[in-house]
Design a protein around this motif. Structure first.
Motif, PDB file in Angstrom:
ATOM      1  N   UNK A   1       0.809  -1.222   0.000  1.00  0.00           N
ATOM      2  CA  UNK A   1       0.000   0.000   0.000  1.00  0.00           C
ATOM      3  C   UNK A   1       0.842   1.272   0.000  1.00  0.00           C
ATOM      4  N   UNK A   2       2.058   1.208   0.574  1.00  0.00           N
ATOM      5  CA  UNK A   2       2.898   2.404   0.688  1.00  0.00           C
ATOM      6  C   UNK A   2       4.058   2.432  -0.308  1.00  0.00           C
ATOM      7  N   UNK A   3       4.516   1.237  -0.692  1.00  0.00           N
ATOM      8  CA  UNK A   3       5.589   1.165  -1.677  1.00  0.00           C
ATOM      9  C   UNK A   3       6.935   1.650  -1.196  1.00  0.00           C
ATOM     10  N   UNK A   4       7.134   1.661   0.120  1.00  0.00           N
ATOM     11  CA  UNK A   4       8.414   2.120   0.681  1.00  0.00           C
ATOM     12  C   UNK A   4       9.178   0.948   1.276  1.00  0.00           C
ATOM     13  N   UNK A   5      10.468   0.906   1.026  1.00  0.00           N
ATOM     14  CA  UNK A   5      11.292  -0.171   1.563  1.00  0.00           C
ATOM     15  C   UNK A   5      11.307  -0.152   3.093  1.00  0.00           C
ATOM     16  N   UNK A   6      11.261   1.049   3.676  1.00  0.00           N
ATOM     17  CA  UNK A   6      11.267   1.152   5.143  1.00  0.00           C
ATOM     18  C   UNK A   6       9.974   0.629   5.759  1.00  0.00           C
ATOM     19  N   UNK A   7       8.950   0.400   4.936  1.00  0.00           N
ATOM     20  CA  UNK A   7       7.679  -0.124   5.425  1.00  0.00           C
ATOM     21  C   UNK A   7       7.460  -1.557   4.944  1.00  0.00           C
TER      22      UNK A   7
ATOM     23  N   UNK B   1      12.402  -2.945   7.636  1.00  0.00           N
ATOM     24  CA  UNK B   1      12.340  -2.740   9.086  1.00  0.00           C
ATOM     25  C   UNK B   1      13.448  -3.529   9.782  1.00  0.00           C
ATOM     26  N   UNK B   2      13.682  -4.739   9.327  1.00  0.00           N
ATOM     27  CA  UNK B   2      14.763  -5.548   9.903  1.00  0.00           C
ATOM     28  C   UNK B   2      16.104  -4.851   9.691  1.00  0.00           C
ATOM     29  N   UNK B   3      16.301  -4.259   8.526  1.00  0.00           N
ATOM     30  CA  UNK B   3      17.560  -3.566   8.244  1.00  0.00           C
ATOM     31  C   UNK B   3      17.747  -2.360   9.161  1.00  0.00           C
ATOM     32  N   UNK B   4      16.662  -1.674   9.467  1.00  0.00           N
ATOM     33  CA  UNK B   4      16.753  -0.543  10.395  1.00  0.00           C
ATOM     34  C   UNK B   4      17.200  -1.016  11.779  1.00  0.00           C
ATOM     35  N   UNK B   5      16.601  -2.115  12.241  1.00  0.00           N
ATOM     36  CA  UNK B   5      16.994  -2.677  13.538  1.00  0.00           C
ATOM     37  C   UNK B   5      18.456  -3.115  13.497  1.00  0.00           C
TER      38      UNK B   5
END
Length: 434
Positions: free
Chosen positions: A35-41, A46-50
């Motif tokens: 729905x958002x088309x963003x890698x961060x979503x 999200x795992x990469x951010x953590x």
């Protein structure tokens, strides 16, 4: 490495992020990525951010707040993942770590403390909530509020949710609640029924019907008096200590009954009960007890099928039915076939599986209230697939899904031709149980 970095790694479960090979199999099954088309979503984003937090490449933890808060926690990514990444564990640990370090405003602190520590764990307060909603209906206040359109002025779109709330159980019905019901005919199992907090307050009738259905198929049913909230809403909101405390209270309460199974009728609650062993795995004195509890925890559809199904069901003439699958039943408990078997056992119905049946509906606990716009994008996509089935009945197995599908029906102006029901309501009606 200093102590703070090591602590961050442990709290965010950095080691588990190394299981993710960033392959992308999770992307097409993730509702928020679609729905958002963003890698961060996405799950891998999200795992990469953590992972970056654990490696010291992200020091401003507020960067994680939006991506993690907008995750539904449906865990479809776990089902799709070829390397067995424990996404749910990483997500909840990261949320708990953020909550621990976040300074909430006084009103938010007050609401969180009141709801998580006082209301949800208290059977008496949840009963009071159910009583209050019945009085709200019975006294005519509800009609007055709806006529005045004051509900539309409430925050977080609460007016829209009020419009699709189920009819409240009467005070008399609540006073006649079961503590034990004997099996009809030959006893096949002894089960302890988990009532839930919101389920018992707002969907009390479904709980009553569940108990009667269990007895009808051959179960002695006990309703444990000292049980409490399962802790799912606490865990999803980062309040892990409270979730663990509630788990322990439930384990102690249900140990008093020598039941073959602990049965629930809500996908979200069932997933939490099923994962008590994981939740308490670090607490040695609780490991065995939690494992026994989790092993006994079953969705009601599993028990009904194990007992041979519900007998003597009335014919439903040419009724077209589709099934909105609970994410936590599908991806955590792995209960996928039993609800469909039960539906197909009802003579006369036409069962029609919707496209992307395993995709989340956007409810996710209170996600649809706190992230309304994103939830509605996901719901609108779900309703598009529902309409393609031409179903007149949508069956769910989770209270959040049930309300979300009712909301979808209203948004699509289908209330005159389509209804949403819990599986238990539909089965009980077909069985002539009131």
């Amino acid at each position: 490495m200093n102590e703070t970095m090591e602590q961050l790694r442990q709290e965010f479960q950095y080691d588990k992020t190394n299981q993710c090979v960033q392959c992308g199999y999770c992307l097409p099954v993730c509702p928020t990525y679609m729905s958002m088309g963003k890698e961060t979503h996405s799950p891998r984003g999200r795992i990469n951010l953590v992972k970056m937090v654990g490696e010291g490449r992200i020091t401003d933890l507020s960067v994680l707040e939006e991506p993690l808060s907008l995750c539904l926690g449906c865990r479809a990514c776990e089902t799709a993942c070829p390397t067995g990444v424990e996404y749910g564990s990483i997500l909840e640990s990261a949320r708990a770590a953020l909550v621990k370090r976040k300074s909430f405003s006084f009103p938010v602190r007050l609401v969180r403390k009141t709801m998580f520590k006082k209301v949800f764990p208290s059977k008496s307060l949840m009963n009071f909530t159910g009583h209050a909603f019945w009085l709200y209906e019975k006294t005519g206040v509800q009609k007055l509020m709806r006529k005045s359109k004051l509900l539309h002025k409430l925050p977080h779109h609460l007016g829209e949710f009020e419009a699709i709330m189920p009819k409240a159980a009467s005070l008399k019905q609540r006073a006649q609640s079961y503590s034990y019901v004997k099996a009809k005919g030959e006893r096949k199992y002894t089960v302890a029924f988990f009532t839930g907090c919101i389920m018992d307050a707002m969907f009390h009738t479904i709980n009553d019907l569940s108990i009667q259905l269990l007895a009808a198929v051959g179960c002695d049913v006990y309703v444990v008096d000292k049980q409490t909230c399962c802790g799912a809403l606490h865990a999803h909101s980062g309040e892990m200590d409270d979730a663990k405390e509630l788990a322990k209270r439930n384990i102690i309460a249900f140990e008093e009954i020598e039941a073959d199974y602990i049965v629930n009728n809500a996908g979200g609650c069932g997933a939490m009960l099923y994962e008590y062993a994981h939740l308490l795995k670090e607490e040695t004195e609780w490991t065995r007890r939690a494992s026994v509890f989790s092993a006994k925890s079953k969705d009601i559809s599993q028990i009904l099928i194990s007992c041979g199904g519900v007998q003597d069901l009335k014919i439903r003439e040419n009724e077209r039915v589709t099934y909105q699958r609970s994410c936590h039943m599908t991806n955590v408990q792995k209960v996928t076939t039993e609800p469909v078997q039960l539906l197909k056992s009802i003579p006369g119905i036409q069962f029609s599986e919707m496209k992307e049946a395993n995709m989340c509906c956007g409810s996710a606990g209170i996600y649809n209230m706190v992230n309304y716009d994103e939830s509605m994008k996901i719901l609108d996509e779900k309703m598009k697939h529902m309409k393609e089935t031409k179903a007149t009945v949508i069956i769910t197995t989770n209270p959040g899904c049930l309300l979300q599908m009712k909301l979808g029906i209203e948004r699509e102006n289908l209330s005159s031709s389509v209804k949403a029901l819990h599986l238990i309501e539909y089965l009980a009606d077909a069985a002539g149980i009131k």
